[in-house]
Design a protein around this motif. Sequence first.
Motif, PDB file in Angstrom:
ATOM      1  N   GLY A   1      18.371  -0.197   0.219  1.00 13.40           N
ATOM      2  CA  GLY A   1      19.414   0.026  -0.776  1.00 13.40           C
ATOM      3  C   GLY A   1      19.826   1.469  -0.932  1.00 13.40           C
TER       4      GLY A   1
ATOM      5  N   PHE B   1       4.217 -17.955   0.768  1.00  6.69           N
ATOM      6  CA  PHE B   1       2.750 -17.829   0.752  1.00  6.69           C
ATOM      7  C   PHE B   1       2.357 -16.709  -0.200  1.00  6.69           C
ATOM      8  CE2 PHE B   1       1.856 -13.799   2.853  1.00  6.69           C
ATOM      9  CZ  PHE B   1       3.085 -13.513   3.430  1.00  6.69           C
TER      10      PHE B   1
ATOM     11  N   SER C   1      12.451  -1.076   3.350  1.00  6.37           N
ATOM     12  CA  SER C   1      12.152   0.314   2.990  1.00  6.37           C
ATOM     13  C   SER C   1      10.861   0.494   2.195  1.00  6.37           C
ATOM     14  CB  SER C   1      13.327   0.866   2.152  1.00  6.37           C
ATOM     15  OG  SER C   1      13.649  -0.049   1.111  1.00  6.37           O
TER      16      SER C   1
ATOM     17  N   LEU D   1      -0.725 -13.714  -0.312  1.00  8.08           N
ATOM     18  CA  LEU D   1      -1.841 -13.128   0.440  1.00  8.08           C
ATOM     19  C   LEU D   1      -3.170 -13.435  -0.239  1.00  8.08           C
ATOM     20  CD1 LEU D   1      -2.574 -11.283   2.886  1.00  8.08           C
ATOM     21  CD2 LEU D   1      -2.488  -9.360   1.291  1.00  8.08           C
TER      22      LEU D   1
ATOM     23  N   ASN E   1      18.516 -13.527  -2.601  1.00  4.83           N
ATOM     24  CA  ASN E   1      19.027 -13.668  -1.235  1.00  4.83           C
ATOM     25  C   ASN E   1      18.835 -15.014  -0.544  1.00  4.83           C
ATOM     26  OD1 ASN E   1      19.846 -10.919  -1.089  1.00  4.83           O
ATOM     27  ND2 ASN E   1      17.726 -10.314  -0.711  1.00  4.83           N
TER      28      ASN E   1
ATOM     29  N   TYR F   1       3.016  -7.116 -12.270  1.00  3.42           N
ATOM     30  CA  TYR F   1       3.138  -8.475 -12.835  1.00  3.42           C
ATOM     31  C   TYR F   1       1.847  -8.822 -13.596  1.00  3.42           C
ATOM     32  CZ  TYR F   1       6.076  -8.677  -8.542  1.00  3.42           C
ATOM     33  OH  TYR F   1       6.933  -8.395  -7.500  1.00  3.42           O
TER      34      TYR F   1
ATOM     35  N   GLY G   1      15.296   1.932  -4.621  1.00  2.00           N
ATOM     36  CA  GLY G   1      15.099   3.182  -3.888  1.00  2.00           C
ATOM     37  C   GLY G   1      13.698   3.319  -3.317  1.00  2.00           C
ATOM     38  N   ALA G   2      13.143   2.196  -2.841  1.00  4.57           N
ATOM     39  CA  ALA G   2      11.785   2.215  -2.262  1.00  4.57           C
ATOM     40  C   ALA G   2      11.741   3.140  -1.048  1.00  4.57           C
ATOM     41  CB  ALA G   2      11.372   0.802  -1.866  1.00  4.57           C
TER      42      ALA G   2
ATOM     43  N   HIS H   1      21.733  -3.286   1.650  1.00  3.57           N
ATOM     44  CA  HIS H   1      21.852  -4.575   0.949  1.00  3.57           C
ATOM     45  C   HIS H   1      22.570  -4.467  -0.402  1.00  3.57           C
ATOM     46  CE1 HIS H   1      17.378  -3.610   0.039  1.00  3.57           C
ATOM     47  NE2 HIS H   1      18.081  -3.131  -0.946  1.00  3.57           N
TER      48      HIS H   1
HETATM   49  P1  NAP Z   1       8.267  -2.251  -2.637  1.00  9.72           P
HETATM   50  O1  NAP Z   1       7.504  -1.250  -1.848  1.00  9.72           O
HETATM   51  O2  NAP Z   1       8.601  -1.965  -4.047  1.00  9.72           O
HETATM   52  O3  NAP Z   1       9.611  -2.573  -1.847  1.00  9.72           O
HETATM   53  C1  NAP Z   1      10.585  -3.446  -2.369  1.00  9.72           C
HETATM   54  C2  NAP Z   1      11.589  -3.743  -1.275  1.00  9.72           C
HETATM   55  O4  NAP Z   1      12.548  -4.711  -1.751  1.00  9.72           O
HETATM   56  C3  NAP Z   1      12.375  -2.510  -0.882  1.00  9.72           C
HETATM   57  O5  NAP Z   1      12.593  -2.494   0.507  1.00  9.72           O
HETATM   58  C4  NAP Z   1      13.680  -2.709  -1.628  1.00  9.72           C
HETATM   59  O6  NAP Z   1      14.759  -1.989  -1.073  1.00  9.72           O
HETATM   60  C5  NAP Z   1      13.832  -4.194  -1.424  1.00  9.72           C
HETATM   61  N1  NAP Z   1      14.947  -4.746  -2.206  1.00  9.72           N
HETATM   62  C6  NAP Z   1      15.442  -4.346  -3.401  1.00  9.72           C
HETATM   63  N2  NAP Z   1      16.552  -5.063  -3.690  1.00  9.72           N
HETATM   64  C7  NAP Z   1      16.758  -5.908  -2.645  1.00  9.72           C
HETATM   65  C8  NAP Z   1      17.757  -6.878  -2.346  1.00  9.72           C
HETATM   66  N3  NAP Z   1      18.774  -7.154  -3.173  1.00  9.72           N
HETATM   67  N4  NAP Z   1      17.648  -7.555  -1.178  1.00  9.72           N
HETATM   68  C9  NAP Z   1      16.638  -7.311  -0.320  1.00  9.72           C
HETATM   69  N5  NAP Z   1      15.670  -6.404  -0.552  1.00  9.72           N
HETATM   70  C10 NAP Z   1      15.731  -5.720  -1.716  1.00  9.72           C
HETATM   71  O7  NAP Z   1       7.496  -3.650  -2.660  1.00  9.72           O
HETATM   72  P2  NAP Z   1       6.590  -4.309  -1.488  1.00  9.72           P
HETATM   73  O8  NAP Z   1       5.196  -3.940  -1.704  1.00  9.72           O
HETATM   74  O9  NAP Z   1       7.248  -4.038  -0.180  1.00  9.72           O
HETATM   75  O10 NAP Z   1       6.758  -5.857  -1.861  1.00  9.72           O
HETATM   76  C11 NAP Z   1       8.018  -6.486  -1.696  1.00  9.72           C
HETATM   77  C12 NAP Z   1       8.028  -7.800  -2.482  1.00  9.72           C
HETATM   78  O11 NAP Z   1       7.078  -8.693  -1.919  1.00  9.72           O
HETATM   79  C13 NAP Z   1       7.625  -7.647  -3.956  1.00  9.72           C
HETATM   80  O12 NAP Z   1       8.381  -8.539  -4.751  1.00  9.72           O
HETATM   81  C14 NAP Z   1       6.159  -8.051  -3.979  1.00  9.72           C
HETATM   82  O13 NAP Z   1       5.744  -8.554  -5.223  1.00  9.72           O
HETATM   83  C15 NAP Z   1       6.139  -9.107  -2.897  1.00  9.72           C
HETATM   84  N6  NAP Z   1       4.835  -9.269  -2.238  1.00  9.72           N
HETATM   85  C16 NAP Z   1       4.371 -10.528  -2.064  1.00  9.72           C
HETATM   86  C17 NAP Z   1       3.181 -10.733  -1.388  1.00  9.72           C
HETATM   87  C18 NAP Z   1       2.695 -12.137  -1.145  1.00  9.72           C
HETATM   88  O14 NAP Z   1       1.492 -12.351  -0.975  1.00  9.72           O
HETATM   89  N7  NAP Z   1       3.606 -13.091  -1.077  1.00  9.72           N
HETATM   90  C19 NAP Z   1       2.435  -9.646  -0.950  1.00  9.72           C
HETATM   91  C20 NAP Z   1       2.961  -8.353  -1.113  1.00  9.72           C
HETATM   92  C21 NAP Z   1       4.181  -8.178  -1.760  1.00  9.72           C
HETATM   93  P3  NAP Z   1      15.467  -0.728  -1.828  1.00  9.72           P
HETATM   94  O15 NAP Z   1      14.534  -0.224  -2.882  1.00  9.72           O
HETATM   95  O16 NAP Z   1      15.707   0.227  -0.706  1.00  9.72           O
HETATM   96  O17 NAP Z   1      16.713  -1.295  -2.413  1.00  9.72           O
END
Ligand code: NAP
Length: 320
Positions: free
Chosen positions: A173, A261, A150, A263, A221, A45, A311-312, A192
């Motif tokens: 997924g 929130f 994942s 981080l 969601n 981003y 596909g994470a 999902h």
């Molecule tokens: P990541 O490693 O790319 O994982 C993304 C996750 O989202 C995977 O488990 C993926 O599953 C899942 N996903 C995809 N489509 C989905 C759906 N329709 N419903 C539910 N889950 C779905 O990313 P990450 O590092 O875990 O971060 C996850 C999200 O949180 C990102 O958007 C990131 O920007 C955000 N984040 C926010 C903070 C904060 O401070 N608020 C901190 C860290 C991350 P599949 O690929 O298996 O479909």
Amino acid sequence: MKAIEVHKFGAPEVLEVHEIPTPKPGPGQMLVRIRAAGVNPYDTYMRSGTYPIKPALPYTPGSDAAGTVEAVGQGTKKFKAGDRVYTAKTLTGTYAEYALADESQLYALPDKISFAQGAGLWVPYGTAYTALHHHAMARAGETLLIHGASGGVGTAAVQMARAMGLTVIGTAGTARGMELAKQEGAQYVFDHTKTGYTEEILKVTGGRGIDVVLEMLANVNLATDLRLLATYGRVIVIGNRGEITINPRELMSRRAAVRGFTLWAATEAESTEIHAAIAAGLDNGTLRPIVGKELPLKDAPRAHQDVMAPGAFGKIVLLP
Ligand code: NAP
């Protein structure tokens, strides 16, 4: 040293390898030889220029990494040259052979944790901890839905929540992602991408509903999450990539809450608590960062494409 630099915001291709001077640590700073750098969605981003935080150009992306202390500046005492460390932000960015950091941004990396695993600590585990402890105030015995179990944050949350005594339901997924969530401790796992999976989730709770949802994709969601909640349920918005309409009555009838929130806004006290929890979890084996893909530094553009693709599977890391 070689470093990825962004000279203009844009597509992954703006991540270019440049040869730049290796920085020297000033007072209170340390130079870290980066052995692995973690790739997080927010890196993409920021690179595209759509993130609220816009670094001055050119900049080197990355907050998460692990490596060894190369040189220390005046007045530092936390580490010495050669010590293994992981980073929680740096001064110069982690997609590089070396990064300059304040000593307060460095934490000890235990010998049993690889550099690649260490590159997946700060953002994933810091986020999972903040969500579970500071916002959900999750308690043992509660039922937790990790909606996106994942990836980096999801697998961290699965491990942490199981150790806390929660009943963990995860989603992914792909079959591979579902298997990973199960392997890391989720008692129930759903796909999902399949229609009707939320009804299956409700069945697991005997119709009572979910106490806590950790939501990785709120714009898709959130409306459904509210209908899954138990009385006094909480949805914690971790990830979001757009807008969504919800029916607030779903909250009212359940006395439920939605919280979000970043981080980035963690206070010093919260960060200290997070790193203490990470240290304990790494030591006792409840926290085991999952590295799904290792790529050379020059493949940063591909890493940014892959981290946004379905596909994470745990973390993607760059090896300088
Ligand atoms: P990541 O490693 O790319 O994982 C993304 C996750 O989202 C995977 O488990 C993926 O599953 C899942 N996903 C995809 N489509 C989905 C759906 N329709 N419903 C539910 N889950 C779905 O990313 P990450 O590092 O875990 O971060 C996850 C999200 O949180 C990102 O958007 C990131 O920007 C955000 N984040 C926010 C903070 C904060 O401070 N608020 C901190 C860290 C991350 P599949 O690929 O298996 O479909």
